[in-house]
Design an enzyme around this catalytic site. Structure first.
Site, PDB file in Angstrom:
ATOM      1  N   GLY C 200       2.909   4.696   2.844  1.00  0.00           N
ATOM      2  CA  GLY C 200       4.022   3.798   2.536  1.00  0.00           C
ATOM      3  C   GLY C 200       5.380   4.425   2.759  1.00  0.00           C
ATOM      4  N   LEU C 226      -1.903  -1.012   5.957  1.00  0.00           N
ATOM      5  CA  LEU C 226      -0.800  -0.076   6.216  1.00  0.00           C
ATOM      6  C   LEU C 226      -1.220   1.390   6.041  1.00  0.00           C
ATOM      7  CD1 LEU C 226       2.296   0.133   6.807  1.00  0.00           C
ATOM      8  CD2 LEU C 226       2.615   0.241   4.330  1.00  0.00           C
ATOM      9  N   ASP C 227      -0.963   2.202   7.056  1.00  0.00           N
ATOM     10  CA  ASP C 227      -1.190   3.659   6.992  1.00  0.00           C
ATOM     11  C   ASP C 227      -2.638   4.018   6.677  1.00  0.00           C
ATOM     12  OD1 ASP C 227       1.491   4.103   7.533  1.00  0.00           O
ATOM     13  OD2 ASP C 227       2.046   4.181   5.421  1.00  0.00           O
ATOM     14  N   ALA C 228      -3.566   3.127   6.998  1.00  0.00           N
ATOM     15  CA  ALA C 228      -4.964   3.358   6.647  1.00  0.00           C
ATOM     16  C   ALA C 228      -5.889   3.376   7.858  1.00  0.00           C
ATOM     17  CB  ALA C 228      -5.431   2.298   5.647  1.00  0.00           C
TER      18      ALA C 228
END
Lengths: 283, 283, 283, 283
Positions: C200, C226-228
């Site tokens: 994040g 997100l960001d995964a």
């Protein structure tokens, strides 16, 4: 007003107290202090920053009393910087562009508090990059016959541009001893090995031949002995049998860029001090 | 039944196909394969593991046909391991205990698939540790006069105990050339520098003197030339001007332990292959 | 003629033999092979390169027989690349220039075998750099109201330029799910933390707040979460209490550049394969 | 006579001068000084060492005047250590032996200036190792029913042995809040991930699942919130898709050992200071 003081002198009782007490007596406030004693060599090193109320502070008196009260009795070598004037950095390059691109990108981004009066090369290959970044480029070819003249041209350029220090960003020539003696601990080189291993030419080839599992890069001040000056910064990366010499060179490029840029920053910030062919790097 | 095959030979078209096809023809299932070509030396290296149905597989036939069908035409040097028999590892030490403690702790924890028939030292200092771990300890002092005799005692011990390989866990003596020639690429040393920098005695002192910003450790096979054998593993750690030689030594101890134990494991797993005084380390 | 084959399929006996035997039957010579079995997921992965005599090799036949003889029975997902055609890489940026400068310098130096049809940004700040490197620059601002339109413009640009993959070089916007679904495992992001820590916004601030001693950067394929997405590459650097958030950001910039460029290279070389939201990175 | 002083207080002009001047007035010689200002929190931290002539120095006067002249006006929290008295360190373990072996080997080698009055475990597995090193071993099993009693036994043992600090060398139990509150910033844990990633149970499994390319270990002071205390030391190592969870665990063991031992040493040397749930680590 902020000043920063760099000192080295024979180690002795009471230096920190003496210096901070002196500053206190001038109304100064020490905001940063880093000191180190080299016990082998019995030398004391210190860097400190201090704030003074501008209105009540006289730098000339401060310096002269510092010299008499502290520097003389303690046999200090010292320097005091009072402002953040930009240094003037000349870049020497040959044909490889990665260190040049890296330094110019950082310069353009405002990462380096410096002026770059010119880029000098013994080849014409990187002129485009100089133009891309709007920096004067001088092509001074070097051959056995022209070596002396080339050196004179270099010295003239350095003088005309009031250059403070020189960065050899993969400059594939030996810098003349005259230039070195005019810029003591002011010429930063990047060597593509973890010195003292693989000094001299073609270090990646030598590293490949030896079968090492780690390659490195070293940034150091240039002295008259090749690749033997005080080391400012080193870093390494792993390699394996599966890497070719080309792979070593490609991995090494990234090391060279980062190690050189770290060294340039440390130098610019006045955080390096040279003693006994070694560096003290202040935090 | 699982076998693992190690091969090196001049590089040529079709080796992988030929070997895996051969295994297939015996009903084998290749479960792991790692290969490498040294393009400078034009040599092909491969390690593979294959499963066979025990009932239908005859190892003697397999080996003899492998020799005739593959090894001869391709000029292979090869070895086939069929089981996980434990190697016998002799430990040579002097006075430093950190590598010894580390290896014995790993051994005791079941981390190393090995037998340790004995620990040999030219000093008596570490006898306690051997006793603490219930391993026979032999004290064979070495002086100019007794060197020959000591060598004979060493050779006898190695022979009587059917030792497969020797680990010099900070053994501060030069291993005799007779011992080396009887254990080619079977003696693992740990040197306390990132070779080829600082070969020979007192590397931490030399590193301190040179003012490096990185120190290292190197594990290598012992050859007759001092500290010049094939490198198995290396690692480094950062140092600064604020570290004394004592600090270098303390930081280095942790490197030495870990680099040596990694090298010992790779050797035990048959994942190292030596060629041209370099190692190929299989995954 | 050189082809490279990427395969993944349920793990089963004999895949390596079957594939290399098939290639042999076409007169091919396997020059590189890297395989991996994910034992948790029971999936087999392989990348191999093979040479064929051009005159006797028919790629269409090869592919169709590969499909029938191997892919169907082994339930393979596979791809075959026959040449080194350059990929087309779109760069998305916002205001930070360090990753952009780094990628463009590498591109200009010939380090990346790629075409860059355009640079797209939601801000105008980096237009100068695009011009400096002669690459078309599109400014597509994004606000709540214009989000849909902006997405359409992006998609049109990507389509018109036959873009193969997208690199988010510090693009400070969330990529729309439509764009993501049209470029599955084809959008490479750089996140300025060692994921999964500090996903994040403002990861350096969070790292500073937590008092970590190491910061990192992570390059991953973008997925809808997100960001995964699957991690391609990570690296870290040490920090201490003496570093401010500004220092974290400055140290982090160098990490971001290098981690992103490594990920881009791996992607370009076809050495990444995604499975179960993880990557296999071939050597 | 050598004393070392640890201070933290709100940042203000003149602290360094005031403290070093005070020491000077007592005839002291500052031989080491490291200071840091947390500009976010506006807190000043300092560690210094000073020599005094034993004959002329009165510690009680020094301390009381320090309190009145410096500590009160500057709102300092401070401590003064006058000698190198050995701390008493209790070791809590469960079933894993690698951190225990590592600490005991270092202890036995004289690397740690500490006494180890006992080893405590909720299992009996590691009793042998305690005996091997001649250290008392207490087996205090913990179940839901016996938790309260076990805590009492622990507290009694800690009290009877005048324990200064506790090291959780892979103690797989949550330490009770009573114990924590009696040992604030005096319980050192090793967690097998780079916190804050993968807090809680089975971090290697979680790291494997997420497909990270780097794993780590973190040593921190224990607070009531699980795995959220001030971080003392962290380190990482690279992993790849080819590593299984078992490989993660094996590689991690080496990290855990080294990170924990570094943290223990820093604590023993009085080089850690805690503020705002973060540590300042003096050089």
């Amino acid at each position: 007003m902020k000043i920063s003081i760099l000192i080295h002198c024979p180690d002795k009782a009471g230096i920190i107290s003496a210096v901070t007490g002196f500053i206190q007596s001038y109304g100064g406030n020490v905001i940063y202090l880093d000191q180190h004693v080299d016990k082998e060599a019995n030398v004391f090193f210190m860097r400190l920053e201090s704030d003074f109320e501008q209105s009540r502070f006289n730098l000339i008196n401060f310096k002269s009393e510092f010299e008499n009260t502290l520097a003389k009795p303690y046999l200090m070598e010292w320097s005091i910087d009072t402002d953040e004037k930009k240094g003037k950095m000349a870049l020497f390059v040959s044909k490889y562009n990665h260190c040049l691109y890296d330094l110019l990108s950082r310069f353009k981004s405002g990462e380096l508090n410096v002026e770059i009066p010119f880029i000098l090369s013994n080849h014409n290959d990187l002129r485009d990059i100089a133009e891309q970044f709007n920096i004067p480029f001088y092509h001074i070819p070097i051959s056995k016959e022209t070596r002396k003249e080339a050196e004179q041209e270099q010295l003239q350029l350095l003088k005309d541009n009031h250059v403070d220090f020189i960065v050899l960003a993969r400059y594939m020539q030996i810098v003349s001893s005259t230039v070195i003696s005019k810029f003591p601990n002011k010429i930063i080189n990047i060597h593509h090995s973890f010195l003292p291993a693989f000094a001299g030419a073609k270090p990646y080839h030598a590293a490949f031949e030896r079968g090492v599992k780690i390659i490195g890069a070293t940034s150091h001040y240039v002295t008259k002995e090749l690749d033997a000056g005080p080391i400012i910064e080193q870093d390494v990366t792993t390699v394996s049998h599966s890497h070719s010499i080309r792979d070593f060179i490609a991995k090494g490029r990234d090391l060279e860029k980062i190690v050189l840029s770290r060294a340039v920053k440390l130098h610019l910030q006045g955080k390096t001090m040279v003693y006994n062919n070694k560096t003290v790097i202040f935090s």
